[in-house]
Design an enzyme around this catalytic site. Structure first.
Site: not given
Ligand code: NCD
Ligand code: ZN
Length: 349
Positions: A14, A17-18, A42, A100, A137, A175, A220, A252, A264
């Site tokens: 999980h 990598l953006r 995401n 996901k 999630h 997670h 989160l 971030h 988060a």
């Protein structure tokens, strides 16, 4: 006392990598140690179709520095409009390894997630037929539910009914942060697995809140009380193959974390393996690290284990406090201790 530990090269089940400058900055941090990672979809906009996943995979491979060996395992972001045929084709081609589920509004970039679970039943049924795992999630987003209870309520009101309706569906609870989730995994068969992050083994909610608010510990699902942290440490080090590593390393830039409404996500890619060795040793379970980080995940995903090896040695090392990106600095997770181990060597085959 052993001073050296060689394990199969690990995977991260999980990972965020953006894209763009951030992808370029953080990808080497993962690829240095991990052979593969389940890459979260995401982005903004999210990775919804097989074609988008293919294009994202190409951008990841283009950002990989020469000489590094890494395989991104792509995922699709489930929406109420997801087409079962597109999912099946992306899985059949080998490109996509999971889908996901984000409940709408649950976390960073989850606005396109699912509100009406009835609408996604046809996709989930198809996934059950072809054996494609659903990554969840696991938090409800109903405003009345306390944020510390969101995972437990998700299990009871969403996940358990869903699994009863489609028992063949293979599910990864991602997670996990509670003893409720660990117990639920243990109560189920081999078709249910769970990832555990590095940071949830290290912090509980006191670390976030006592003595001043620590934005870099905010993620989160939010870390819960210490008894839950202990339950996660027990699960991760138990040797139970249904628990495996998913770092949820979620970068971030500092400006987005250290602000009045901070994002988060904990960025743990850089020092995860050193921290894990330290934690597993504290739990008297160094011999269980390979299962957690390198064997249990491939078994669940029905993939071969990596040919390469990773060697940890007992010695402290200085990890950078921050990684620089063209978007700004990203703070590396501070475990609050100096890991007694460091990664000394990694081989690709
Ligand atoms: C993740 C992110 O930043 O994309 N944040 C986090 O706190 N883990 C999203 C997620 O996995 O919830
Ligand atoms: Zn995540």
């Amino acid at each position: 006392m052993t001073d050296s530990l060689t394990i199969r090269r690990p995977d991260d089940w999980h990972l965020h990598l953006r894209d763009g400058a951030m992808l370029k900055a953080v990808l080497p941090e993962t690829a240095r140690h991990f052979a593969r990672a389940i890459v979260m979809p995401n982005l903004v906009p999210p990775v919804v179709t097989g074609a988008q996943a293919g294009a994202y995979r190409d951008r990841i491979m283009a950002a990989l520095p020469d000489g590094m060996q890494f395989e991104p395992l792509m995922t699709l972001y489930l929406t109420e409009d997801t087409d079962p045929d597109d999912v099946a084709a992306a899985a059949a081609s080998g490109l996509v390894k999971a889908v996901k589920l984000y409940p709408a509004g649950a976390t960073t970039n989850s606005a396109s997630g699912v509100s009406d679970f009835r609408k996604v039943i046809p996709v989930l049924e198809r996934m059950a037929q072809i054996g494609l795992p659903l990554c969840t999630h696991g938090e409800v987003t109903t405003p009345e539910v306390d944020i510390f209870d969101r995972e437990a309520v998700f299990i009871e009101t969403v996940l358990d009914p869903l699994r009863r309706e489609i028992p063949e569906l293979r599910v990864v609870m991602e997670h996990i942060t509670t003893s409720d989730a660990a117990d639920y995994v243990r109560s189920a068969g081999a078709g249910l697995g769970a990832t555990i992050t590095t940071h949830h083994l290290v912090i509980n909610r006191n670390h976030i809140l006592v003595g001043g608010i620590k934005p870099h510990y905010y993620c989160l699902p939010v870390a819960k009380r210490a008894t839950h942290q202990q339950a996660l440490r027990k699960a991760a080090t138990s040797g139970d193959p249904r628990f495996f590593l998913g770092t949820d390393s979620a970068p971030h830039v500092d400006a987005a974390k250290e602000t009045g409404c901070g994002c988060a996500g904990c960025f743990t890619a850089t020092n995860t393996m050193a921290i894990l060795a330290h934690v597993f040793e504290e739990e008297g379970a160094l011999d269980k690290l390979e299962g957690f980080a390198s064997l249990n995940g491939p078994a669940f995903y029905r993939l071969p284990v990596n040919p390469g090896k990773l060697t940890l040695k007992r010695a402290t090392t200085d990890y950078p406090a921050k990684i620089e990106s063209d978007d700004g600095p990203v703070t590396v997770f501070d475990p609050g201790f100096t890991p007694a181990w460091h990664v000394a060597e990694v081989s690709a085959d």
